[in-house]
Design a protein around this motif. Sequence first.
Motif, short mmCIF file in Angstrom:
data_model
loop_
_atom_site.label_atom_id
_atom_site.label_comp_id
_atom_site.label_asym_id
_atom_site.label_seq_id
_atom_site.Cartn_x
_atom_site.Cartn_y
_atom_site.Cartn_z
N ILE A 54 0.85 -1.19 0.00
CA ILE A 54 0.00 0.00 0.00
C ILE A 54 0.88 1.24 0.00
CG2 ILE A 54 -1.76 1.30 1.25
CD1 ILE A 54 -2.75 -1.38 2.38
N VAL A 55 0.57 2.15 -0.91
CA VAL A 55 1.29 3.41 -1.00
C VAL A 55 0.33 4.53 -0.65
CG1 VAL A 55 2.56 4.99 -2.51
CG2 VAL A 55 2.78 2.51 -2.83
N LEU A 56 0.72 5.35 0.32
CA LEU A 56 -0.03 6.55 0.67
C LEU A 56 0.66 7.70 -0.05
CD1 LEU A 56 -0.45 5.90 4.49
CD2 LEU A 56 -1.95 5.19 2.60
N ALA A 57 0.03 8.18 -1.12
CA ALA A 57 0.66 9.17 -1.99
C ALA A 57 -0.08 10.50 -1.92
CB ALA A 57 0.68 8.67 -3.43
N SER A 58 0.66 11.57 -2.08
CA SER A 58 0.09 12.91 -2.17
C SER A 58 -0.73 13.01 -3.45
CB SER A 58 1.22 13.94 -2.18
OG SER A 58 0.71 15.23 -2.36
N GLY A 59 -1.90 13.64 -3.36
CA GLY A 59 -2.88 13.71 -4.44
C GLY A 59 -2.37 13.81 -5.86
N PRO A 60 -1.55 14.81 -6.21
CA PRO A 60 -1.15 14.95 -7.61
C PRO A 60 -0.01 14.01 -8.04
CG PRO A 60 -0.33 16.80 -6.32
CD PRO A 60 -1.18 15.96 -5.40
N ASP A 80 4.47 8.56 0.94
CA ASP A 80 5.06 9.58 0.08
C ASP A 80 5.63 10.69 0.96
OD1 ASP A 80 5.54 11.68 -1.72
OD2 ASP A 80 3.59 11.48 -2.72
N GLN A 81 6.91 10.97 0.78
CA GLN A 81 7.57 12.00 1.59
C GLN A 81 6.91 13.37 1.43
OE1 GLN A 81 11.61 11.89 0.17
NE2 GLN A 81 11.16 13.12 -1.65
N ASP A 82 6.25 13.62 0.31
CA ASP A 82 5.61 14.91 0.08
C ASP A 82 4.47 15.17 1.07
OD1 ASP A 82 7.39 15.25 -1.98
OD2 ASP A 82 5.90 15.13 -3.59
N VAL A 92 9.03 5.78 4.64
CA VAL A 92 8.81 7.03 3.91
C VAL A 92 9.74 7.02 2.69
CG1 VAL A 92 8.99 9.56 4.00
CG2 VAL A 92 8.17 8.28 6.01
N VAL A 93 9.18 7.28 1.52
CA VAL A 93 9.94 7.23 0.27
C VAL A 93 9.51 8.36 -0.66
CG1 VAL A 93 10.30 4.72 0.35
CG2 VAL A 93 8.31 5.65 -0.84
N ASP A 94 10.32 8.57 -1.70
CA ASP A 94 9.94 9.43 -2.82
C ASP A 94 9.23 8.50 -3.79
OD1 ASP A 94 9.69 10.98 -5.08
OD2 ASP A 94 11.82 11.44 -5.25
#
Length: 157
Positions: free
Chosen positions: A63-69, A118-120, A153-155
């Motif tokens: 599972i990746v929790l990513a910033s919207g864009p 996502d580090q963002d 936490v990753v890019d």
Amino acid sequence: MTLGKSARKFQEELDRRGLDATVIELASSTRTADDAANSLGCAPAQIVKSLVFRATTTGEAVIVLASGPNRVNEKTLAAHVGSEIGKADADFVKTTTGYSIGGVPPLGHKNEAVLFVDQDLLGFPEVWAAAGTPHAVFKISGAITEILPKHTVVDVT
């Protein structure tokens, strides 16, 4: 307002964990980051997308929790996982997380999964995430990493 079954289940999970967060259900869809941001009056980058992948060699959920864009670079993610990955189908997502696509929250999953953040997302004082349905969300004040189980936490881009 009375919460639907899945949103209520997730609110109970938040309460069980002692987290001071409230699930809200919106009249408009939060299925996309832009939809959610418009409904909530925040930046699309403050929307947490929960993306479920499947490691090809082990079959485990990632599972990746990513910033919207942000678009997740699957090759970069595969390097972190140590296996090729593919998008998970709806049945796998529901079986693994206990929630349907579009409503997968960042925590409280039915089964353990490898979790990447996502580090963002760490650049905001608050972010919003799905809370069980495509219309349910909750606000996370402070760093999202403080409420999550084991993660990296990753890019992601």
